[in-house]
Structure formats: structure tokens, C-alpha cells
Design an enzyme around this catalytic site. Structure first.
Site, mmCIF file in Angstrom:
data_model
loop_
_atom_site.group_PDB
_atom_site.id
_atom_site.type_symbol
_atom_site.label_atom_id
_atom_site.label_comp_id
_atom_site.label_asym_id
_atom_site.label_seq_id
_atom_site.Cartn_x
_atom_site.Cartn_y
_atom_site.Cartn_z
ATOM 1 N N LYS A 144 0.929 -0.979 -0.389
ATOM 2 C CA LYS A 144 -0.103 0.455 0.051
ATOM 3 C C LYS A 144 1.227 1.618 0.211
ATOM 4 O O LYS A 144 1.627 1.019 0.493
ATOM 5 C CB LYS A 144 -0.326 -0.061 1.172
ATOM 6 N N SER A 161 -9.363 1.219 3.219
ATOM 7 C CA SER A 161 -8.785 2.053 2.608
ATOM 8 C C SER A 161 -7.601 1.815 1.686
ATOM 9 O O SER A 161 -7.071 1.957 0.559
ATOM 10 C CB SER A 161 -7.576 3.546 3.128
ATOM 11 N N SER A 200 -9.673 -1.274 7.054
ATOM 12 C CA SER A 200 -9.488 -1.224 5.734
ATOM 13 C C SER A 200 -8.122 -2.060 5.089
ATOM 14 O O SER A 200 -7.734 -2.079 4.198
ATOM 15 C CB SER A 200 -8.447 0.304 6.093
HETATM 16 N N1 GLN Z 1 -12.754 3.541 6.639
HETATM 17 C C1 GLN Z 1 -12.300 3.702 7.761
HETATM 18 C C2 GLN Z 1 -11.944 5.184 7.885
HETATM 19 O O1 GLN Z 1 -12.411 6.045 6.876
HETATM 20 C C3 GLN Z 1 -10.510 3.354 8.408
HETATM 21 C C4 GLN Z 1 -9.733 3.220 7.056
HETATM 22 C C5 GLN Z 1 -8.580 2.601 7.698
HETATM 23 O O2 GLN Z 1 -8.852 1.504 8.684
HETATM 24 N N2 GLN Z 1 -7.626 3.361 7.516
HETATM 25 O O3 GLN Z 1 -11.241 6.032 8.632
#
Ligand code: GLN
Length: 490
Positions: free
Chosen positions: A78, A153, A177
Site C-alpha cells: 500500500k 482504504s 482497511s
Molecule cells: N474506513 C475507515 C475510515 O475511513 C477506516 C480506514 C482505515 O482503516 N484506514 O477511517
């Protein structure tokens, strides 16, 4: 089967036997990228040349016979892992041209093990989002249905593994994520216990919630990747001094006598009927394998999402303050003085990052701090205690990973709260710091993958890997590949 579609452990056998070289595996992965990347958009950067040099080195290591299981395996990271000499953007304009001088600890450990870095994958800017639509560069499409999101994400990592554009990947998980995109793309994703894997060199979203973990084709691969990255790191002050067990040895296939908790609060109304059925189906299968499934209760998880978004926003507002045009990346050119330079530079942030900064700043203001932030921390403690109590009665818990399968582009962008709800089943494990694994457990009528989540006691990754692996071996899911795979292979 093509080399780029195999698991790490299948390739390990072939590589060690000299039946394929790392360079040939890399060629297969790059050919696949040439074929489908235009449609999928999993990557923000490819490292072709460096990858060939690494593959050559891996082949030398393999020929000496002292290679780790990851030696010669093409992986992707990532794009919030710093990589020495390779652009690291976090999918943000603010870091568009940032080339770090060092490797993140997890990236360095994979490199040492002989893994080959193919490229850096797309994400929601700074990890903020659940669909990868918040990337400031481009969207990533779900290989199972190109009109749908891959989740987020870590959507680029998930799509790359699902589409055969990498054999395995690393993601980060702050509220889901790793697990949510893994579930949406039909792969395995593991968020380890807080402190087990070093976050040194990972661009922070929220320090108390961020985790690094593997995204792979099966549970054995997740165990192999975790083995390589787990363990104490003096450079990460939150790293745990914890012995690292042999994860692959835990995959015995035997779950007899394990007590599996099914938290009633995680099977509620938000849940799509097909997902619910798949989870109950999995519970029945685990019983038939000799586990005992019992209903348990986590009374405070109904507040988890609210507490989570308060805490993450508070921490994000503090962490993103460092992107001010002075220390890293982009600086707005035409500003009369320093303060207007800060302001103009930060205007380049995307909408969701700005929203989190505004919310976080609000929650931390004198007067609001007690009412929001402090209260959220108290809820977090209650949730942790709920898990501790429930784990007195069971060894692991299962739940859906996500309330629905992958949704369409634009479906949730207009209402942030509906997007936030994608994490309703995953963010609890981040608040409690416990390990959680997602494993594919079926398909919707429309042919989209569904994920099953296993949660364990702190540092008991071996147990969730063991049960996840046993489940995977017996689930008898029809072997399906994303439709585009079928098209591409005629
Ligand atoms: N979807 C969650 C957010 O928008 C968590 C994102 C993540 O785990 N990095 O913050």
C-alpha cells in the site's frame, strides 16, 4: 494455472524445486499487469527495474538453498509504506513527489526475506475511506465487478491480489482497511494484535488504531507473511516485546473443542440477508468440524462506530498537521507570507481528509474534549472489557466482516455516515487492539464475494489462523475467479 495466480506456498515449492525462477514468476505478474491494470487501476507506481534486480537476487538466494518462504515472491505494498527511493504518496497531492530516504520496517523485513516489490498500491488518501474513491489520483475497480469499488482504504492491495497483479500484499488497517477490501475482493486479510507488527515508516493516520497486516490468497499465505513481519522493533515505541510463534505450524486443520462465540450484537439489522446466511452457514460448518458455537454478548459495541470516528478524527487532525508545506512534499507556490502558505498548501488535501481534520479539531477543543473525545475513550475501555469478558467463555469469535458485499461507485460518497458504516463490524477490533482475520465464506446471488471475520484474544493470531484455515479447507467454496479473469483467459 499461471504463476501469477498461485499462492505463496505453491510458488515456494516450485521455486525451491527449481521448477520456476523468481524472474519467471515476476514476468507472469508483470504480463498480467499489462493486461488488466488499465481496467483495474490497483497501482500508483510500478517498480519494474528494481523488481527484476530483486528477483535476480532472490534466484541467487534460492540457488544457495537458504531461502525464506517469501524468497522470490512478487508482492505489493500500500502506498503509505515508505520505500527507499520509491515515491510514496499516500494517494495525496501533498506527497505527490515525495521520495523517502528509508524503508518502512515491514517493507525492510519483506525485502530481507527475499520478497520482490512489484509496486505501490492505491488507497483512500492517507487511509481515510472505505472504497478507495478518496484517492486523489484515480479509482481502483473491483476485479469481480468493474462497476463496484474494491473497498478501502487498502483497495489497491486487495484488487491487485484478486486480479493476479501481485501474489500477496501488505495493507494497513485503522478501522477495517485490510479486512473490508479483502472481503470485497474475495481474499484473506489479517489485522494482527496492536503492537505485533512494527509501524515504523508507515505514514500514520491514527496511532492508537493503525495496524499493518497481510492480504493474501489463502490463510497459509497470511501466516507466512505475518511470520516475516511480526516481532519487536526498537524503532517503533508501540511495538510489543512478544515472542513470535511459528504460525504455519498452527495450521493443523483441527478445531475440535474450540469454543466459537457468535456476538449477537454483530448479527443485527444492518446486515444484508445473504451475508447473514453465509455467516450462519459458516457457524454450522465449524460445529460439524467439532467446534462449539455459542452466542455471546458485546453490549457496548453499538457505540463502537461513534467512538471510533471520534478517536480517528482526533488523531488524524493531529497527524496531518505535519503536512504544512515545510517539511514534506508539496508547497503552494504563490503565498505572501508563511501562514497563507500553510493555508494554501493544505487546500490541496481532499475533502475527506479536510472533513476529518475539522471534526477532530472540533472534538479536541476545550469544552468539547470531555463531551466527545474523553467519552469516546471511556467507551473504548468498555468495549475492550466486553471482549475480555466474552473471551472468558470462548476462544475465538466470528462475525460478518462487512454488512454488505461490494457496493457501486458513488453509492456512498454523498453521505459520509453511510460510508462510515462499512466499518461497523471491523472497527471494534481496532478499538480493542485484538487480532482479526477475514476469510471468504461465499458469494451473493450476483456473484460477489462475502467475508467471514474471526476475532481472537490478544497475540493469539495462531488460533484465528488455525480456525480460519480449517474453515477454508472444509468450506468447499466453488473455486471462482473474477469474471474478467475468465474473459482474459478466453
Ligand atoms: N474506513 C475507515 C475510515 O475511513 C477506516 C480506514 C482505515 O482503516 N484506514 O477511517
Amino acid at each position: 494455472m499461471q504463476f501469477n495466480e498461485m499462492t505463496i506456498h505453491e510458488l515456494r515449492r516450485l521455486l525451491r524445486a527449481g521448477e520456476v525462477s523468481s524472474q519467471e514468476v515476476l514476468e507472469a505478474v508483470l504480463a498480467r499487469i499489462d493486461e488488466v491494470e488499465g481496467e483495474i487501476g490497483a497501482y500508483l507506481a510500478l517498480c519494474r527495474e528494481e523488481a527484476f534486480a530483486q528477483a535476480q537476487r532472490a534466484d541467487e538466494m534460492l540457488s544457495k538453498g537458504d531461502a525464506s518462504p517469501l524468497c522470490g515472491i512478487p508482492i505489493s505494498l500500500k502506498d503509505n509504506f515508505t520505500t527507499a527511493g520509491v515515491r510514496t504518496t499516500c494517494a495525496s497531492r501533498l506527497l505527490e513527489n515525495y521520495i523517502p530516504p528509508f524503508d518502512a520496517a515491514a517493507a525492510a523485513r519483506l525485502k530481507e526475506a527475499g520478497a520482490v516489490l512489484v509496486g505501490k498500491t492505491n488507497l483512500d488518501e492517507f487511509g481515510l475511506g472505505s472504497s478507495t474513491e478518496n484517492s486523489q489520483f484515480h479509482c481502483t475497480r473491483n476485479p469481480w465487478d468493474l462497476s463496484r469499488v474494491p473497498g478501502g482504504s487498502s483497495g489497491g492491495s486487495a484488487a491487485a491480489v484478486a486480479a493476479g497483479e501481485a501474489v500477496a500484499a501488505l495493507g494497513t488497517d485503522t478501522g477495517g482497511s485490510i479486512r473490508q477490501p479483502a472481503a470485497f475482493c474475495g481474499i484473506v486479510g489479517l489485522k494482527p494484535t496492536y503492537g505485533l507488527v512494527s509501524r515504523y515508516g508507515v505514514v500514520a493516520a491514527a496511532d492508537s488504531l493503525d495496524h499493518v497486516g497481510p492480504m493474501t490468497r489463502d490463510v497459509r499465505d497470511a501466516a507466512l507473511m505475518l511470520q516475516a513481519i511480526a516481532g519487536w522493533d526498537p524503532k517503533d515505541p508501540t511495538s510489543a516485546r512478544q515472542d513470535v510463534p511459528h504460525y504455519e505450524a498452527a495450521l493443523t486443520g483441527n478445531v475440535k473443542g474450540l469454543v466459537v462465540g457468535l456476538p449477537r450484537e454483530l448479527m443485527g439489522d444492518a446486515l444484508d440477508a445473504e451475508v447473514k446466511e453465509a455467516v450462519f452457514g459458516a457457524a454450522n460448518l465449524l460445529e460439524s468440524l467439532g467446534a462449539r458455537v455459542e452466542e455471546v454478548s458485546l453490549p457496548n459495541v453499538e457505540y463502537a462506530m461513534s467512538a471510533f470516528y471520534i478517536i480517528i478524527s482526533a488523531e488524524v487532525s493531529s497527524n496531518l498537521a505535519r503536512f504544512d508545506g515545510v517539511r514534506y512534499g508539496y508547497r503552494a507556490a504563490e503565498a505572501e507570507d508563511t501562514v497563507s502558505m500553510f493555508i494554501k498548501t493544505r487546500e490541496a488535501l481532499g475533502q475527506e481528509a479536510k472533513r476529518r481534520i475539522l471534526m477532530g479539531t472540533y472534538f479536541l477543543q476545550a469544552g468539547n474534549y470531555d463531551a466527545y473525545y474523553l467519552k469516546a475513550l471511556k467507551v473504548r475501555t468498555l468495549i475492550k472489557e466486553d471482549f475480555e469478558k466474552a473471551f472468558q467463555r470462548c476462544h475465538v469469535m466470528i462475525s460478518p466482516t462487512t454488512p454488505t458485499a461490494a457496493f457501486s461507485f458513488g453509492h456512498k460518497t454523498a453521505t459520509p455516515i453511510s460510508m462510515y458504516k462499512s466499518d461497523i463490524y471491523t472497527c471494534t477490533a481496532n478499538l480493542a487492539g485484538i487480532p482479526a482475520l477475514t476469510v471468504p465464506c461465499g458469494y451473493t446471488q450476483g456473484g460477489l464475494p462475502i467475508g467471514l471475520q474471526f476475532m481472537g484474544k490478544p497475540f493469539e493470531e495462531s488460533t484465528i489462523l488455525r480456525i480460519g484455515h480449517a474453515y477454508e479447507q472444509h468450506a468447499g467454496l466453488p473455486v471462482r475467479r473474477p469474471e474478467m479473469e475468465v474473459k482474459a483467459n478466453g
